[in-house]
Design a protein around this motif. Structure first.
Motif, PDB file in Angstrom:
ATOM      1  N   ASP A  21       0.830  -1.206   0.000  1.00 24.36           N
ATOM      2  CA  ASP A  21       0.000   0.000   0.000  1.00 24.36           C
ATOM      3  C   ASP A  21       0.865   1.257   0.000  1.00 24.36           C
ATOM      4  O   ASP A  21       0.614   2.200  -0.758  1.00 24.36           O
ATOM      5  CB  ASP A  21      -0.916   0.037   1.227  1.00 24.36           C
ATOM      6  CG  ASP A  21      -2.114  -0.864   1.113  1.00 24.36           C
ATOM      7  OD1 ASP A  21      -2.423  -1.335   0.006  1.00 24.36           O
ATOM      8  OD2 ASP A  21      -2.754  -1.093   2.154  1.00 24.36           O
ATOM      9  N   SER A  44      -8.310   4.979 -16.676  1.00 27.90           N
ATOM     10  CA  SER A  44      -8.219   3.629 -16.109  1.00 27.90           C
ATOM     11  C   SER A  44      -6.774   3.360 -15.731  1.00 27.90           C
ATOM     12  O   SER A  44      -5.866   4.044 -16.204  1.00 27.90           O
ATOM     13  CB  SER A  44      -8.701   2.570 -17.113  1.00 27.90           C
ATOM     14  OG  SER A  44      -7.855   2.536 -18.245  1.00 27.90           O
ATOM     15  N   ALA A  59      -4.148  -2.574  -6.693  1.00 25.86           N
ATOM     16  CA  ALA A  59      -5.232  -1.604  -6.865  1.00 25.86           C
ATOM     17  C   ALA A  59      -5.824  -1.141  -5.540  1.00 25.86           C
ATOM     18  O   ALA A  59      -6.386  -0.051  -5.462  1.00 25.86           O
ATOM     19  CB  ALA A  59      -6.332  -2.195  -7.747  1.00 25.86           C
ATOM     20  N   ALA A  60      -5.671  -1.948  -4.498  1.00 26.36           N
ATOM     21  CA  ALA A  60      -6.192  -1.551  -3.178  1.00 26.36           C
ATOM     22  C   ALA A  60      -5.539  -0.254  -2.714  1.00 26.36           C
ATOM     23  O   ALA A  60      -6.178   0.573  -2.055  1.00 26.36           O
ATOM     24  CB  ALA A  60      -5.974  -2.667  -2.166  1.00 26.36           C
ATOM     25  N   ALA A  62      -4.661   2.238  -4.602  1.00 29.27           N
ATOM     26  CA  ALA A  62      -5.321   3.340  -5.306  1.00 29.27           C
ATOM     27  C   ALA A  62      -6.626   3.708  -4.608  1.00 29.27           C
ATOM     28  O   ALA A  62      -6.941   4.894  -4.452  1.00 29.27           O
ATOM     29  CB  ALA A  62      -5.577   2.962  -6.761  1.00 29.27           C
ATOM     30  N   ARG A  63      -7.373   2.718  -4.229  1.00 31.81           N
ATOM     31  CA  ARG A  63      -8.647   2.988  -3.543  1.00 31.81           C
ATOM     32  C   ARG A  63      -8.398   3.722  -2.228  1.00 31.81           C
ATOM     33  O   ARG A  63      -9.144   4.633  -1.866  1.00 31.81           O
ATOM     34  CB  ARG A  63      -9.401   1.679  -3.298  1.00 31.81           C
ATOM     35  CG  ARG A  63      -9.781   0.937  -4.566  1.00 31.81           C
ATOM     36  CD  ARG A  63     -10.783   1.679  -5.402  1.00 31.81           C
ATOM     37  NE  ARG A  63     -11.228   0.884  -6.543  1.00 31.81           N
ATOM     38  CZ  ARG A  63     -11.394   1.359  -7.750  1.00 31.81           C
ATOM     39  NH1 ARG A  63     -11.167   2.622  -8.015  1.00 31.81           N
ATOM     40  NH2 ARG A  63     -11.808   0.576  -8.724  1.00 31.81           N
ATOM     41  N   LYS A  64      -7.327   3.350  -1.518  1.00 30.13           N
ATOM     42  CA  LYS A  64      -7.004   4.007  -0.250  1.00 30.13           C
ATOM     43  C   LYS A  64      -6.564   5.445  -0.449  1.00 30.13           C
ATOM     44  O   LYS A  64      -6.677   6.259   0.461  1.00 30.13           O
ATOM     45  CB  LYS A  64      -5.943   3.208   0.501  1.00 30.13           C
ATOM     46  CG  LYS A  64      -6.492   1.897   1.022  1.00 30.13           C
ATOM     47  CD  LYS A  64      -5.444   1.039   1.678  1.00 30.13           C
ATOM     48  CE  LYS A  64      -6.094  -0.279   2.100  1.00 30.13           C
ATOM     49  NZ  LYS A  64      -5.113  -1.272   2.530  1.00 30.13           N
ATOM     50  N   GLY A  66      -8.088   7.345  -2.482  1.00 25.59           N
ATOM     51  CA  GLY A  66      -9.297   8.063  -2.875  1.00 25.59           C
ATOM     52  C   GLY A  66      -9.629   7.949  -4.348  1.00 25.59           C
ATOM     53  O   GLY A  66     -10.541   8.622  -4.827  1.00 25.59           O
ATOM     54  N   ILE A  67      -8.902   7.111  -5.071  1.00 25.01           N
ATOM     55  CA  ILE A  67      -9.201   6.874  -6.487  1.00 25.01           C
ATOM     56  C   ILE A  67     -10.271   5.784  -6.509  1.00 25.01           C
ATOM     57  O   ILE A  67      -9.973   4.598  -6.577  1.00 25.01           O
ATOM     58  CB  ILE A  67      -7.934   6.460  -7.256  1.00 25.01           C
ATOM     59  CG1 ILE A  67      -6.880   7.568  -7.159  1.00 25.01           C
ATOM     60  CG2 ILE A  67      -8.264   6.156  -8.714  1.00 25.01           C
ATOM     61  CD1 ILE A  67      -5.519   7.193  -7.700  1.00 25.01           C
ATOM     62  N   VAL A  68     -11.526   6.214  -6.408  1.00 25.04           N
ATOM     63  CA  VAL A  68     -12.610   5.253  -6.180  1.00 25.04           C
ATOM     64  C   VAL A  68     -13.535   5.052  -7.377  1.00 25.04           C
ATOM     65  O   VAL A  68     -14.228   4.046  -7.444  1.00 25.04           O
ATOM     66  CB  VAL A  68     -13.447   5.650  -4.945  1.00 25.04           C
ATOM     67  CG1 VAL A  68     -12.596   5.567  -3.682  1.00 25.04           C
ATOM     68  CG2 VAL A  68     -14.027   7.050  -5.094  1.00 25.04           C
ATOM     69  N   ASP A  69     -13.556   5.988  -8.322  1.00 32.16           N
ATOM     70  CA  ASP A  69     -14.484   5.862  -9.446  1.00 32.16           C
ATOM     71  C   ASP A  69     -13.763   5.672 -10.780  1.00 32.16           C
ATOM     72  O   ASP A  69     -14.305   5.950 -11.840  1.00 32.16           O
ATOM     73  CB  ASP A  69     -15.427   7.067  -9.508  1.00 32.16           C
ATOM     74  CG  ASP A  69     -14.700   8.383  -9.709  1.00 32.16           C
ATOM     75  OD1 ASP A  69     -13.455   8.406  -9.619  1.00 32.16           O
ATOM     76  OD2 ASP A  69     -15.372   9.402  -9.953  1.00 32.16           O
ATOM     77  N   LEU A  72     -10.037  -0.029 -12.385  1.00 32.61           N
ATOM     78  CA  LEU A  72      -8.716  -0.570 -12.061  1.00 32.61           C
ATOM     79  C   LEU A  72      -8.729  -2.063 -12.318  1.00 32.61           C
ATOM     80  O   LEU A  72      -9.755  -2.717 -12.130  1.00 32.61           O
ATOM     81  CB  LEU A  72      -8.374  -0.333 -10.586  1.00 32.61           C
ATOM     82  CG  LEU A  72      -8.526   1.078 -10.031  1.00 32.61           C
ATOM     83  CD1 LEU A  72      -8.261   1.074  -8.535  1.00 32.61           C
ATOM     84  CD2 LEU A  72      -7.594   2.036 -10.745  1.00 32.61           C
TER      85      LEU A  72
END
Length: 120
Positions: A21, A44, A59-60, A62-64, A66-69, A72
């Motif tokens: 991460d 993407s 990719a987890a 990226a989500r952390k 704040g890249i949520v929409d 990936l």
């Protein structure tokens, strides 16, 4: 705006989820900062990891961040004898007004040896 691609990679010191991460987050942050991008500029992102990484999905990270929409996907690199171990690679598709030659590809740490021709 044109569609552009940004490459990057980082070599992990160890296969641990928290370390992944941290390192993948640093890579994505550097890609965004060096190219004057925000999450809204991302189309993407493809992540690949060498076969010796098992602790988490890149990719987890990226989500952390704040890249949520943004779509990936993660895949495994080919298991090539002699290849650099513990590497996460990124291929991000972006919208940018920059010329292709002005895109900053980011290879952190030892991963800089992977693509000396485009690493900045």
């Amino acid at each position: 705006m044109a569609v552009r691609a940004v490459r990057g990679a980082v070599q992990l010191e160890r296969d641990e989820a928290g370390h992944m991460d941290e390192q993948v987050g640093a890579l994505l942050t550097a890609i965004l900062e060096r190219n004057d991008l925000t999450a809204d500029d991302l189309i993407s992102i493809w992540f690949t990891a060498t076969p010796d990484l098992h602790s988490d999905f890149p990719a987890a990270a990226a989500r952390k961040l704040g890249i949520v929409d943004v779509p990936l996907i993660c895949a495994q690199e080919l298991d090539i004898e002699g290849a650099m171990p513990r590497v996460v690679r990124v291929l991000a598709h972006i919208e940018s007004g920059k010329a292709r030659a002005d895109i900053a590809h980011v290879y952190l740490g030892a991963a800089g040896a992977l693509r000396k021709d485009i690493a900045q």
